[in-house]
Write a protein that holds these residues in place. Sequence first.
Motif, PDB file in Angstrom:
ATOM      1  N   ASP A 112     -17.142   6.231   6.515  1.00 28.44           N
ATOM      2  CA  ASP A 112     -16.355   5.310   7.339  1.00 28.44           C
ATOM      3  C   ASP A 112     -15.925   4.078   6.546  1.00 28.44           C
ATOM      4  N   ARG A 113     -16.702   3.678   5.555  1.00 30.77           N
ATOM      5  CA  ARG A 113     -16.317   2.509   4.747  1.00 30.77           C
ATOM      6  C   ARG A 113     -15.055   2.792   3.936  1.00 30.77           C
ATOM      7  N   VAL A 114     -14.975   3.989   3.334  1.00 26.83           N
ATOM      8  CA  VAL A 114     -13.775   4.272   2.533  1.00 26.83           C
ATOM      9  C   VAL A 114     -12.558   4.349   3.433  1.00 26.83           C
ATOM     10  N   TYR A 115     -12.745   4.829   4.664  1.00 26.65           N
ATOM     11  CA  TYR A 115     -11.615   4.896   5.591  1.00 26.65           C
ATOM     12  C   TYR A 115     -11.189   3.510   6.068  1.00 26.65           C
ATOM     13  N   ARG A 116     -12.159   2.639   6.339  1.00 31.25           N
ATOM     14  CA  ARG A 116     -11.788   1.298   6.789  1.00 31.25           C
ATOM     15  C   ARG A 116     -11.038   0.544   5.699  1.00 31.25           C
ATOM     16  N   VAL A 117     -11.598   0.532   4.492  1.00 27.19           N
ATOM     17  CA  VAL A 117     -10.961  -0.211   3.400  1.00 27.19           C
ATOM     18  C   VAL A 117      -9.649   0.469   2.998  1.00 27.19           C
ATOM     19  N   GLY A 118      -9.644   1.805   2.973  1.00 27.02           N
ATOM     20  CA  GLY A 118      -8.414   2.525   2.643  1.00 27.02           C
ATOM     21  C   GLY A 118      -7.306   2.229   3.629  1.00 27.02           C
ATOM     22  N   ALA A 119      -7.628   2.197   4.923  1.00 25.49           N
ATOM     23  CA  ALA A 119      -6.620   1.911   5.947  1.00 25.49           C
ATOM     24  C   ALA A 119      -6.110   0.482   5.835  1.00 25.49           C
ATOM     25  N   ALA A 120      -7.018  -0.457   5.564  1.00 21.24           N
ATOM     26  CA  ALA A 120      -6.604  -1.849   5.404  1.00 21.24           C
ATOM     27  C   ALA A 120      -5.662  -2.001   4.216  1.00 21.24           C
ATOM     28  N   LEU A 121      -6.016  -1.368   3.096  1.00 21.73           N
ATOM     29  CA  LEU A 121      -5.164  -1.458   1.915  1.00 21.73           C
ATOM     30  C   LEU A 121      -3.815  -0.797   2.174  1.00 21.73           C
ATOM     31  N   GLU A 122      -3.815   0.334   2.868  1.00 15.87           N
ATOM     32  CA  GLU A 122      -2.558   1.008   3.204  1.00 15.87           C
ATOM     33  C   GLU A 122      -1.666   0.088   4.035  1.00 15.87           C
ATOM     34  N   THR A 123      -2.251  -0.599   5.009  1.00 16.25           N
ATOM     35  CA  THR A 123      -1.486  -1.535   5.834  1.00 16.25           C
ATOM     36  C   THR A 123      -0.905  -2.659   4.995  1.00 16.25           C
ATOM     37  N   LEU A 124      -1.722  -3.238   4.133  1.00 22.16           N
ATOM     38  CA  LEU A 124      -1.272  -4.355   3.296  1.00 22.16           C
ATOM     39  C   LEU A 124      -0.156  -3.927   2.355  1.00 22.16           C
ATOM     40  N   LEU A 125      -0.303  -2.741   1.758  1.00 21.56           N
ATOM     41  CA  LEU A 125       0.706  -2.259   0.816  1.00 21.56           C
ATOM     42  C   LEU A 125       2.005  -1.889   1.527  1.00 21.56           C
ATOM     43  N   THR A 126       1.906  -1.276   2.689  1.00 22.15           N
ATOM     44  CA  THR A 126       3.117  -0.894   3.431  1.00 22.15           C
ATOM     45  C   THR A 126       3.910  -2.130   3.828  1.00 22.15           C
ATOM     46  N   ARG A 127       3.212  -3.198   4.160  1.00 19.62           N
ATOM     47  CA  ARG A 127       3.902  -4.469   4.454  1.00 19.62           C
ATOM     48  C   ARG A 127       4.656  -4.963   3.226  1.00 19.62           C
ATOM     49  N   GLU A 128       4.029  -4.813   2.060  1.00 21.33           N
ATOM     50  CA  GLU A 128       4.664  -5.253   0.815  1.00 21.33           C
ATOM     51  C   GLU A 128       5.908  -4.425   0.508  1.00 21.33           C
ATOM     52  N   TRP A 129       5.808  -3.101   0.715  1.00 18.94           N
ATOM     53  CA  TRP A 129       6.912  -2.201   0.361  1.00 18.94           C
ATOM     54  C   TRP A 129       8.004  -2.163   1.418  1.00 18.94           C
ATOM     55  N   GLY A 130       7.635  -2.460   2.668  1.00 18.14           N
ATOM     56  CA  GLY A 130       8.610  -2.352   3.752  1.00 18.14           C
ATOM     57  C   GLY A 130       8.781  -0.938   4.271  1.00 18.14           C
ATOM     58  N   GLY A 131       7.838  -0.045   3.969  1.00 11.80           N
ATOM     59  CA  GLY A 131       7.906   1.333   4.453  1.00 11.80           C
ATOM     60  C   GLY A 131       7.041   2.231   3.619  1.00 11.80           C
ATOM     61  N   PRO A 132       6.914   3.506   4.020  1.00 10.06           N
ATOM     62  CA  PRO A 132       6.058   4.447   3.286  1.00 10.06           C
ATOM     63  C   PRO A 132       6.539   4.685   1.862  1.00 10.06           C
ATOM     64  N   LEU A 133       5.585   4.767   0.937  1.00 13.32           N
ATOM     65  CA  LEU A 133       5.914   4.990  -0.472  1.00 13.32           C
ATOM     66  C   LEU A 133       6.624   6.319  -0.683  1.00 13.32           C
ATOM     67  N   LEU A 134       6.232   7.368   0.057  1.00 12.48           N
ATOM     68  CA  LEU A 134       6.811   8.690  -0.159  1.00 12.48           C
ATOM     69  C   LEU A 134       8.312   8.732   0.116  1.00 12.48           C
ATOM     70  N   ASP A 135       8.832   7.797   0.881  1.00 11.37           N
ATOM     71  CA  ASP A 135      10.274   7.746   1.142  1.00 11.37           C
ATOM     72  C   ASP A 135      11.070   7.557  -0.140  1.00 11.37           C
ATOM     73  N   ARG A 136      10.400   7.117  -1.207  1.00 12.62           N
ATOM     74  CA  ARG A 136      11.118   6.827  -2.457  1.00 12.62           C
ATOM     75  C   ARG A 136      11.143   8.002  -3.417  1.00 12.62           C
ATOM     76  N   ALA A 137      10.459   9.092  -3.085  1.00 12.84           N
ATOM     77  CA  ALA A 137      10.421  10.246  -3.985  1.00 12.84           C
ATOM     78  C   ALA A 137      11.823  10.802  -4.188  1.00 12.84           C
TER      79      ALA A 137
END
Length: 506
Positions: free
Chosen positions: A473-498
């Motif tokens: 559960d710790r890796v999921y909590r921190v992973g989800a938080a980081l995903e949220t923070l990064l998505t805010r930075e990028w303005g959308g999902p990273l895979l959209d850029r492939a």
Amino acid sequence: MNAGGTATTAAWLADELAAGRVTSVDVTQRHLDRIADVDDRVHAFLHVDAEGALEAAAASDERRAAGEPLSVLDGVPIAVKDVLTTKGMPTTCGSKILEGWVPPYDATVVRRLREAGLPILGKTNMDEFAMGSSTEHSAYGPTRNPWDLDRIPGGSGGGSAAAVAAYEAPFAIGTDTGGSIRQPGAVTGTVGVKPTYGGVSRYGLVALANSLDQAGPVTRTVLDAALLHEVIGGHDPLDSTSIDQPLPALVDAVRRGESGDLTGVRIGVVTELGGEGYQAGVLRRFQESVDLMVKAGAEVVEVSCPHFVHALATYYLILPAEASSNLARFDAMRYGLRVVPDGSPSAEEVMRATRDAGFGDEVKRRIILGTYALSSGYYDAYYGQAQKVRTLITRDFEAAFEQADVLVSPTAPTTAFRIGEKVDDPLAMYLNDLATIPANLSGVPGISVPNGLADEDGLPSGVQVLAPAMADDRVYRVGAALETLLTREWGGPLLDRATGLEGGAA
């Protein structure tokens, strides 16, 4: 996001199915159409079971109509790495020695997928018997990275990662022996999770190294990974290494992390998992990820795990030794390929000819190495010493987790390299698992979350989060938080850029 209606998350599809806005048959057919459109270029799949998937999807729609879904994910299609046995569907492990073999039973993970109502699209490509870091060692040809079709998608589970990144499947099952879920996740911009060893059943997982192998989710988001993990995880009496205790509340952990708040969480940056041998752009993206976590309230400390520098050498003694023992079962007598030389050959000659024709170079290399390490006079000097260092690595983790709640590092030292670039240099290939191997040696859980594109080549990299055993559960909590923070930075999902596939992966 379009890709024929496939560029969505598994969680979103589950909500749409529950609301009756889409049917499983439609969703499954769209993914089968996507496979037909792009897989001749990606080669993520070794076998596609269109008939079986649509039959399962129709049954799911009937259950939904009756108000009796089997699970939250009932009707969401999935792909499965070709190292897990599937009743009525070929299981080859990417090897000619098992070409055409159809198991008479399902692996526990596969059975749990079926019991939850997930249609199985097919079996994904892999390095032969999971030996490799690029999927170039598959006997059926390499899989290609949807970001750049001239580059590798990681390994050994590059097929599962590429299928998810190319929108051929909403999510997939992979296996991780030394990083084979997390490293492909990093180089394809997907999320990959290695659960705690024993947290997901290994029954029906064709063994490479029994003490290291672990099945887990390959997804586009951390939430999708948690949803899938809760379906496949938990105790299994058929697996003697299965942990007899409930899984932590993984989806709840993701919900907590999605706020992006990491106040009070202690993040340990591992000194030995960075620096020399790591691509500059990968290290920059990693440092930016750490900075984001600090801004979100995390406390960051530097921790040293001094025996991690010996992890690669330790792994490449333990794994070949276990592989040598496991692959002895492929003897041409009971199942799989049988090559009979001319004349009246002995059983030993048939076995020799079959193994020579059925195994690829990398498998032969590791069998020879492992047999040597286990041989009389060398067992204590090599395999025995490696097990002692393994204990020291586990103690390093224990000491580190006294200082931090989770540990973080780059997932892989570089972005995806070009196909053919390292296939003839085994030592260079092995270095791709530099940061992921320690977790397998100790059994702790880990996640790889996409954290941006390296400056040098515009290809994705990943950040790895590790936690103590059964603290998934710790890796999921921190992973989800980081995903949220990064998505805010990028303005959308990273895979959209492939951009590797015509018109982009989406």
